[in-house]
Design an enzyme around this catalytic site. Structure first.
Site, short mmCIF file in Angstrom:
data_model
loop_
_atom_site.label_atom_id
_atom_site.label_comp_id
_atom_site.label_asym_id
_atom_site.label_seq_id
_atom_site.Cartn_x
_atom_site.Cartn_y
_atom_site.Cartn_z
N GLU A 9 -4.50 -6.64 -3.23
CA GLU A 9 -5.76 -6.13 -3.76
C GLU A 9 -5.64 -4.66 -4.17
O GLU A 9 -6.60 -3.93 -4.17
CB GLU A 9 -6.89 -6.32 -2.73
N ASN A 60 -11.94 -12.40 1.94
CA ASN A 60 -11.23 -13.67 1.79
C ASN A 60 -11.56 -14.63 2.93
O ASN A 60 -11.78 -15.81 2.72
CB ASN A 60 -9.71 -13.42 1.77
N ASP A 84 -7.74 0.40 -3.82
CA ASP A 84 -7.62 -0.78 -2.95
C ASP A 84 -9.04 -1.26 -2.61
O ASP A 84 -9.91 -0.46 -2.25
CB ASP A 84 -6.87 -0.37 -1.67
N ILE A 85 -9.26 -2.57 -2.77
CA ILE A 85 -10.59 -3.12 -2.48
C ILE A 85 -10.85 -3.05 -0.98
O ILE A 85 -10.00 -3.46 -0.18
CB ILE A 85 -10.71 -4.57 -2.99
#
Lengths: 221, 257
Positions: free
Chosen positions: A117, A82, A74-75
């Site tokens: 993500e 964002n 997971d980023i």
């Protein structure tokens, strides 16, 4: 390889309109069939293919006893990314991660976008130590490759969880297997992100080597 | 010849380190037991680089490999040496045999169980190292004999094997054979050192099964491809091995073990 051949016209009509329509439909179907398994943004496989492929690999483990591993990633701070840079930049970041990682995995590995993500990479025939090495390589290589965006260089990092399915048949189904990796991913986030977590107890303890205290006694000869 | 109704005593011979005289010892021990009218099966457990056949100048028609990889009749793989001694030769230079998978190992269990019926003692000479195949033979056998020489490398490797077999395979009964021993004092020190380490760190009590003296005749016999027990029956090493054979014979005679 997809079979794109179509059957010939049964009436052997060289200019058969049914045949032409059929050929066109077959091509469209093949395209859609492939597209239905690919995530359009990243080019990785999608959730649907993940479930199918992981099911097959778990069956292979049951038959051969050879382990299957998954890496779930997971980023880090993606929501903030964002909010700061906009959703277009967010999409570019997802594409950049996929592109960076594709170079780091073997041709038999199955990279999938899990959603948002999150990514899941299936590593067929891989045990826990091997999967940890892959996960760490993915993590480190991404930190070395920031996303270039309009002269800016935006650093990206990921948190990763690793789980394996071995001849002990730890998980009853695909969902339970993925959930196990997700829990280690959660642990990696909790521990401060940009790291890999896994079940330490599944690694063979290195205690079987001859220790220095034991050597002291043996070398006293 | 004693009746052979009961299951044979299975004895693995292992060392960790190579070059400690393990195979030569196994071969001569087999001959000594046969001379005592025990029915002996000597199994070459080095599945990749077999040596028992070389020690005896045998040209075996069939080996373990023919049974496991070619599907041949298990009994045809036995090479009869005498009324009391048979050898189950291993394969030489066959990489496929080095790490038999779980299916091959279960075939090996069936195979050995089938051919060893009727013998009193089965000696399993393992490969050097701590590979899966070595551990397999050691856990298959009822008795584990560890061969150790006075070299520090041999001592450390022997200890490492004991530690793995105890820690990962739950074995707790080890018998030590000291090889290449110059004098009684050297043997005593070697045994005490290994025993002390095993007792202190592993809570084990390995027993001394026998001591074989250093003897140039051993190497001469290896080169002549004949057992020293028969090549030079009066040599000191032959006397050591005959004494060791009586100790191994006692393992086979005791129905409790």
């Amino acid at each position: 390889m997809k079979n794109t051949q179509t059957a010939p016209c049964p009436l052997k009509d060289a200019d058969c309109p049914v045949q032409a329509a059929y050929t066109e439909l077959k091509a469209a179907y093949d395209l859609l069939e492939a597209a239905s398994r690919i995530d359009a943004l990243t080019g990785f496989f999608n959730y649907r293919h993940l479930l199918d492929a992981l099911n097959r690999e778990m069956e292979r483990t049951r038959r051969t006893g050879i382990a299957t591993a998954i890496v779930m990633a997971d980023i880090d701070h993606f929501k903030k990314f964002n909010d700061t840079h906009g959703h277009d930049a967010g999409n570019l970041a997802l594409q950049w991660v996929a592109r960076t990682w594709r170079e780091q995995i073997r041709s038999i590995d199955i990279p999938c976008r899990f959603g948002g993500e999150e990514f899941v990479i299936i590593l067929p025939g891989t045990d826990l130590p091997g999967a940890i090495q892959v996960a760490e390589r993915l993590r480190v290589e991404l930190t070395k490759a920031p996303l270039k965006l309009d002269d800016a260089s935006l650093p990206l990092s990921t948190s990763l969880g690793v789980a394996t399915y071995t001849q002990k048949l730890e998980w009853p189904c695909v969902e339970a297997f993925i959930k196990a990796a997700d829990q280690y991913l959660y642990q990696a986030k909790e521990n401060g992100r940009n790291q890999t977590c896994y079940d330490q107890s599944k690694l063979t303890p290195p205690a079987t080597g001859v220790t220095s205290e034991e050597r002291d006694v043996l070398f006293s000869l | 010849m004693k009746p052979t109704g009961q299951a044979p005593a299975t004895v693995s011979i292992t060392s960790g380190k190579g070059g400690v005289g393990k195979t030569s010892l196994a071969v001569n021990l087999a001959f000594a037991l046969a001379d005592m009218h025990r029915k002996v099966l000597l199994v070459d457990g080095d599945l990749g680089l077999a040596n028992v056949d070389v020690m005896l100048r045998l040209k075996p028609a069939k080996t373990i490999e023919d049974v496991l990889l070619q599907g041949q009749d298990p009994h045809c793989a036995l090479t009869r040496i005498s009324d009391h001694l048979a050898v189950l030769p291993g394969s030489s230079g066959v990489p496929a045999m080095v790490a038999p998978g779980s299916e091959k190992r279960s075939q090996l269990t069936d195979f050995l169980t089938c051919v060893m019926a009727g013998f009193d003692v089965v000696l399993l000479d393992t490969a050097a190292g701590i590979g899966d195949d070595v551990m397999w033979f050691n856990t298959f056998a009822r008795h584990t004999v560890i061969v150790v020489s006075p070299e520090p490398t041999s001592l450390t490797d022997a200890y490492a094997v004991i530690k793995i077999l105890a820690g990962q395979y739950g074995r707790n009964d080890f018998k030590l054979v000291l090889n290449f021993i110059e004098n009684a004092e050297q043997g005593r020190a070697l045994f005490q050192t290994l025993h002390q380490a095993a007792q202190r760190f592993l809570n084990l009590d390995p027993k001394l099964l026998g001591t074989v003296v250093r003897d140039p005749k051993v190497n001469q016999a290896v080169i002549a491809q004949t057992p020293f027990l028969h090549n030079t029956p009066g040599c000191p090493a032959a006397a050591s091995v005959r004494q060791l054979a009586r100790a191994v014979g006692a393992l086979a005679a005791d129905p409790a073990v």
